[in-house]
Scaffold this motif. Structure first.
Motif, PDB file in Angstrom:
ATOM      1  N   SER A 111       0.837  -1.203   0.000  1.00  0.00           N
ATOM      2  CA  SER A 111       0.000   0.000   0.000  1.00  0.00           C
ATOM      3  C   SER A 111       0.871   1.252   0.000  1.00  0.00           C
ATOM      4  N   PHE A 112       0.210   2.371  -0.290  1.00  0.00           N
ATOM      5  CA  PHE A 112       0.917   3.652  -0.243  1.00  0.00           C
ATOM      6  C   PHE A 112       0.917   4.186   1.177  1.00  0.00           C
ATOM      7  N   ARG A 113       2.101   4.601   1.616  1.00  0.00           N
ATOM      8  CA  ARG A 113       2.289   5.140   2.962  1.00  0.00           C
ATOM      9  C   ARG A 113       2.354   6.665   2.895  1.00  0.00           C
ATOM     10  N   VAL A 114       1.646   7.290   3.812  1.00  0.00           N
ATOM     11  CA  VAL A 114       1.583   8.744   3.913  1.00  0.00           C
ATOM     12  C   VAL A 114       2.853   9.261   4.591  1.00  0.00           C
ATOM     13  N   LEU A 115       3.293  10.431   4.170  1.00  0.00           N
ATOM     14  CA  LEU A 115       4.435  11.106   4.782  1.00  0.00           C
ATOM     15  C   LEU A 115       3.920  12.310   5.572  1.00  0.00           C
ATOM     16  N   PRO A 116       4.717  12.863   6.468  1.00  0.00           N
ATOM     17  CA  PRO A 116       4.211  13.958   7.318  1.00  0.00           C
ATOM     18  C   PRO A 116       3.663  15.151   6.529  1.00  0.00           C
ATOM     19  N   TRP A 117       4.148  15.379   5.337  1.00  0.00           N
ATOM     20  CA  TRP A 117       3.749  16.546   4.544  1.00  0.00           C
ATOM     21  C   TRP A 117       2.726  16.234   3.448  1.00  0.00           C
ATOM     22  N   TRP A 128      -4.557  13.711  -0.967  1.00  0.00           N
ATOM     23  CA  TRP A 128      -3.708  12.630  -1.486  1.00  0.00           C
ATOM     24  C   TRP A 128      -3.460  11.561  -0.423  1.00  0.00           C
ATOM     25  N   ALA A 129      -3.523  11.937   0.849  1.00  0.00           N
ATOM     26  CA  ALA A 129      -3.310  10.997   1.952  1.00  0.00           C
ATOM     27  C   ALA A 129      -4.557  10.172   2.275  1.00  0.00           C
ATOM     28  N   SER A 130      -5.699  10.582   1.747  1.00  0.00           N
ATOM     29  CA  SER A 130      -6.940   9.886   2.088  1.00  0.00           C
ATOM     30  C   SER A 130      -6.902   8.439   1.602  1.00  0.00           C
ATOM     31  N   GLU A 131      -7.589   7.586   2.346  1.00  0.00           N
ATOM     32  CA  GLU A 131      -7.617   6.161   2.000  1.00  0.00           C
ATOM     33  C   GLU A 131      -8.154   5.919   0.584  1.00  0.00           C
ATOM     34  N   PRO A 132      -9.239   6.573   0.164  1.00  0.00           N
ATOM     35  CA  PRO A 132      -9.725   6.316  -1.202  1.00  0.00           C
ATOM     36  C   PRO A 132      -8.706   6.663  -2.289  1.00  0.00           C
ATOM     37  N   VAL A 133      -7.981   7.757  -2.128  1.00  0.00           N
ATOM     38  CA  VAL A 133      -7.004   8.153  -3.146  1.00  0.00           C
ATOM     39  C   VAL A 133      -5.807   7.205  -3.117  1.00  0.00           C
ATOM     40  N   ARG A 134      -5.345   6.839  -1.943  1.00  0.00           N
ATOM     41  CA  ARG A 134      -4.231   5.890  -1.868  1.00  0.00           C
ATOM     42  C   ARG A 134      -4.630   4.536  -2.452  1.00  0.00           C
ATOM     43  N   ASP A 171      -4.413   0.622  -6.879  1.00  0.00           N
ATOM     44  CA  ASP A 171      -5.078  -0.148  -7.936  1.00  0.00           C
ATOM     45  C   ASP A 171      -4.492   0.186  -9.298  1.00  0.00           C
ATOM     46  N   TRP A 172      -4.313   1.469  -9.560  1.00  0.00           N
ATOM     47  CA  TRP A 172      -3.716   1.876 -10.832  1.00  0.00           C
ATOM     48  C   TRP A 172      -2.321   1.292 -10.955  1.00  0.00           C
ATOM     49  N   ARG A 173      -1.554   1.386  -9.884  1.00  0.00           N
ATOM     50  CA  ARG A 173      -0.183   0.848  -9.878  1.00  0.00           C
ATOM     51  C   ARG A 173      -0.178  -0.625 -10.221  1.00  0.00           C
ATOM     52  N   LYS A 174      -1.061  -1.381  -9.560  1.00  0.00           N
ATOM     53  CA  LYS A 174      -1.117  -2.824  -9.776  1.00  0.00           C
ATOM     54  C   LYS A 174      -1.416  -3.156 -11.238  1.00  0.00           C
TER      55      LYS A 174
END
Length: 172
Positions: free
Chosen positions: A141-147, A152-158, A163-166
């Motif tokens: 999964s995509f991990r959020v960074l402090p900034w 972009w950090a929201s679960e639906p966007v990640r 999914d796109w990446r896969k």
């Protein structure tokens, strides 16, 4: 000593903010002419993460995301941002943007956004454009960074990016 080589190409993703009354069709045509066909497009959703854009774009801003078919050289990220800035300006009314275009690059291990805002965690590219490592892909999964921006950090966007990446990197 390491040997330099060409970068692997990455997928162009565009976050779009639009004024609620703005017609996106002409901007869409311009983006396709600049960057090639759009592979995926999400439905517009209300943008509630910040009121930063309201003064310029009005109330009722919507956010949606585009994934382009053509792979791009990551070394061109600043050029892409300069082109999207020009598109924003071309469609502005009375000096106010109707659209905000946030180009980013989707790679197997990361998602990077282009920005004009300098911060300690951003790397200067050229002509006033910076790259920001926005998300890191690890352990499925995509991990959020402090900034990372909240949208972009929201679960639906990640999840969407994962999914796109896969789908993308399995076929390339």
């Amino acid at each position: 000593m390491g040997t330099n080589k060409a970068f692997d190409k990455e997928f162009l993703v565009m976050g779009v903010l639009a004024s609620s009354d703005a017609d996106f069709a002409p901007v869409r045509l311009r983006l396709v002419s600049e960057f090639g066909p759009i592979k995926e497009e999400t439905a517009p959703q209300d943008f509630f993460w910040t009121d930063y854009y309201n003064r310029e774009m009005g109330q009722g801003i919507v956010r949606f995301y585009l994934l382009f078919e053509n792979l791009v050289d990551p070394a061109t990220l600043a050029d892409i941002k300069l082109r999207t800035n020009a598109i924003e300006a071309d469609f502005a009314q009375s000096g106010n943007r109707r659209f905000n275009l946030d180009p980013g690059l989707l790679a197997p291990g990361r998602f990077v956004l282009a920005t004009t805002k300098d911060r300690a965690h951003r790397i200067a590219l050229h002509d006033g454009i910076f790259a920001e490592l926005t998300l890191i892909y690890e352990k499925g999964s995509f991990r959020v960074l402090p900034w990372t921006y909240p949208d972009w950090a929201s679960e639906p966007v990640r999840a969407m990016l994962a999914d796109w990446r896969k789908g993308l990197f399995a076929s390339h």
